[in-house]
Design an enzyme around this catalytic site. Structure first.
Site, PDB file in Angstrom:
ATOM      1  N   TYR A  20       0.835  -1.203   0.000  1.00  0.00           N
ATOM      2  CA  TYR A  20       0.000   0.000   0.000  1.00  0.00           C
ATOM      3  C   TYR A  20       0.866   1.247   0.000  1.00  0.00           C
ATOM      4  O   TYR A  20       2.074   1.195   0.272  1.00  0.00           O
ATOM      5  CB  TYR A  20      -0.930   0.004   1.213  1.00  0.00           C
ATOM      6  CG  TYR A  20      -0.254   0.345   2.525  1.00  0.00           C
ATOM      7  CD1 TYR A  20      -0.352   1.629   3.061  1.00  0.00           C
ATOM      8  CD2 TYR A  20       0.487  -0.602   3.223  1.00  0.00           C
ATOM      9  CE1 TYR A  20       0.268   1.949   4.258  1.00  0.00           C
ATOM     10  CE2 TYR A  20       1.102  -0.293   4.425  1.00  0.00           C
ATOM     11  CZ  TYR A  20       0.992   0.980   4.932  1.00  0.00           C
ATOM     12  OH  TYR A  20       1.618   1.300   6.125  1.00  0.00           O
ATOM     13  N   LYS A  48       6.619  -2.100   1.700  1.00  0.00           N
ATOM     14  CA  LYS A  48       5.480  -1.502   2.410  1.00  0.00           C
ATOM     15  C   LYS A  48       4.257  -2.404   2.277  1.00  0.00           C
ATOM     16  O   LYS A  48       3.326  -2.137   1.502  1.00  0.00           O
ATOM     17  CB  LYS A  48       5.191  -0.096   1.883  1.00  0.00           C
ATOM     18  CG  LYS A  48       4.298   0.740   2.796  1.00  0.00           C
ATOM     19  CD  LYS A  48       4.216   2.163   2.292  1.00  0.00           C
ATOM     20  CE  LYS A  48       3.281   3.021   3.132  1.00  0.00           C
ATOM     21  NZ  LYS A  48       3.788   3.275   4.482  1.00  0.00           N
ATOM     22  N   GLU A  72      12.850   2.618  13.514  1.00  0.00           N
ATOM     23  CA  GLU A  72      12.023   3.717  12.998  1.00  0.00           C
ATOM     24  C   GLU A  72      10.774   3.817  13.851  1.00  0.00           C
ATOM     25  O   GLU A  72      10.566   3.016  14.764  1.00  0.00           O
ATOM     26  CB  GLU A  72      11.645   3.449  11.544  1.00  0.00           C
ATOM     27  CG  GLU A  72      10.904   2.138  11.341  1.00  0.00           C
ATOM     28  CD  GLU A  72      10.781   1.735   9.878  1.00  0.00           C
ATOM     29  OE1 GLU A  72      10.962   2.597   9.003  1.00  0.00           O
ATOM     30  OE2 GLU A  72      10.506   0.550   9.624  1.00  0.00           O
ATOM     31  N   LEU A 131      11.682   1.087   6.455  1.00  0.00           N
ATOM     32  CA  LEU A 131      10.993   1.502   5.244  1.00  0.00           C
ATOM     33  C   LEU A 131      11.602   2.812   4.760  1.00  0.00           C
ATOM     34  O   LEU A 131      11.752   3.749   5.548  1.00  0.00           O
ATOM     35  CB  LEU A 131       9.505   1.707   5.529  1.00  0.00           C
ATOM     36  CG  LEU A 131       8.662   2.134   4.323  1.00  0.00           C
ATOM     37  CD1 LEU A 131       8.480   0.973   3.358  1.00  0.00           C
ATOM     38  CD2 LEU A 131       7.309   2.672   4.784  1.00  0.00           C
TER      39      LEU A 131
END
Length: 283
Positions: free
Chosen positions: A33, A147, A179, A204
């Site tokens: 996505y 992702k 992250e 990511l």
């Protein structure tokens, strides 16, 4: 009239939207996505988001449901049909539909869905006052550079952080911050260096982070890409996180440690202004 969404070639009212029972995104999380910010009716950093979408699909060997100009046309139509001024456009591509089996046919046709969400992206309380982030062990799979729609680890981490009185959470693995659960983590050191973790399979690649890095480079600022520890994060002069849905958001507490004087710092404010000006928002 309610919201109009896009489901595999058709724009329909959300009440009429249907996803097949045997969609692999539903059964296996076999989907990727992207979320693109919309400010004043205009998509922000969409080229970076679509490039990341294509990369994620390639890594999972899922074909593009549409080519890039056609995807942009879908996004643009969703914005227009829903009269969206501020918010996000969500896209999800699943591998397709087939009877439940870990092995999938090579002939599957990917399924694309999309929708808009109206929300204020600028001038939010979080951006003005900063947020507190918890620290938690990273529970996710090893290919975080893709992702995917498999977000249960992030959901659980965010829920636990909220229950502990925090606004968000930064994840930790091997003694290093990876992250945020849905953001890229940044520090600013006492001597003014901006730190964020380098791209790898552990994180990511953030589109908002990349856009900010380009703006910083053009403005003579340098972002140093290296990993940092939770202790280093808690001792930073300033901290912030970036994402498409929160832009540049100051972090004023990490775990039990207040960052600086507990207020968004001047360097973070300057970076906020730099990004918003590039996005066409008056500051």
């Amino acid at each position: 009239m309610g919201r109009i969404v896009y489901v595999h070639g058709q724009f329909v009212p959300e009440e009429e939207a249907r996803i097949g029972l045997f969609d692999r995104g539903f059964l296996f999380g076999d989907a990727v996505y992207e979320v693109t910010a919309v400010i004043a009716g205009r998509m922000i950093d969409n080229d970076l988001h679509l490039a990341r979408l294509e990369r994620s699909l390639k890594e999972l060997d899922i074909p593009l449901a549409l080519d890039r100009p056609e995807i942009v046309a879908v996004q643009t139509e969703l914005i227009a049909r829903n009269a969206l001024q501020d918010g996000t456009v969500y896209l999800q591509v699943s591998r397709g539909e087939a009877d439940r089996d870990f092995f999938y046919p090579a002939t599957l046709a990917p399924r694309l869905v999309g929708f808009t969400q109206a929300k204020s992206l600028t001038g939010t309380k979080a951006q003005q006052n900063g947020i507190a982030v918890d620290l938690a062990s990273d529970p996710r799979w090893q290919r975080r550079d893709i992702k995917t729609a498999m977000l249960l680890g992030q959901v659980m981490a965010k829920q636990a952080a909220r229950a502990r009185g925090f606004d968000d959470v930064w994840l930790v693995e091997g003694g290093l911050v990876t992250e945020g659960a849905s953001s890229t983590a940044h520090l600013i050191t006492a001597d003014g260096r901006i730190l964020t973790r380098a791209a790898s399979q552990a994180t990511l690649p953030g589109c908002t982070q990349r856009a900010l890095a380009r703006l910083c480079a053009a403005d003579g600022l340098h972002i140093e890409e290296r990993a940092f520890t939770p202790e280093e994060a808690q001792g930073a002069a300033e901290a912030f996180q970036t994402s498409a849905s929160s832009l540049v958001t100051p972090v004023v507490r990490i775990g039990d440690r207040v960052i600086g004087d507990g207020k968004p710092g001047p360097r973070t404010r300057a970076l906020q202004a730099l990004y918003l000006e590039a996005a066409g928002v008056s500051v």
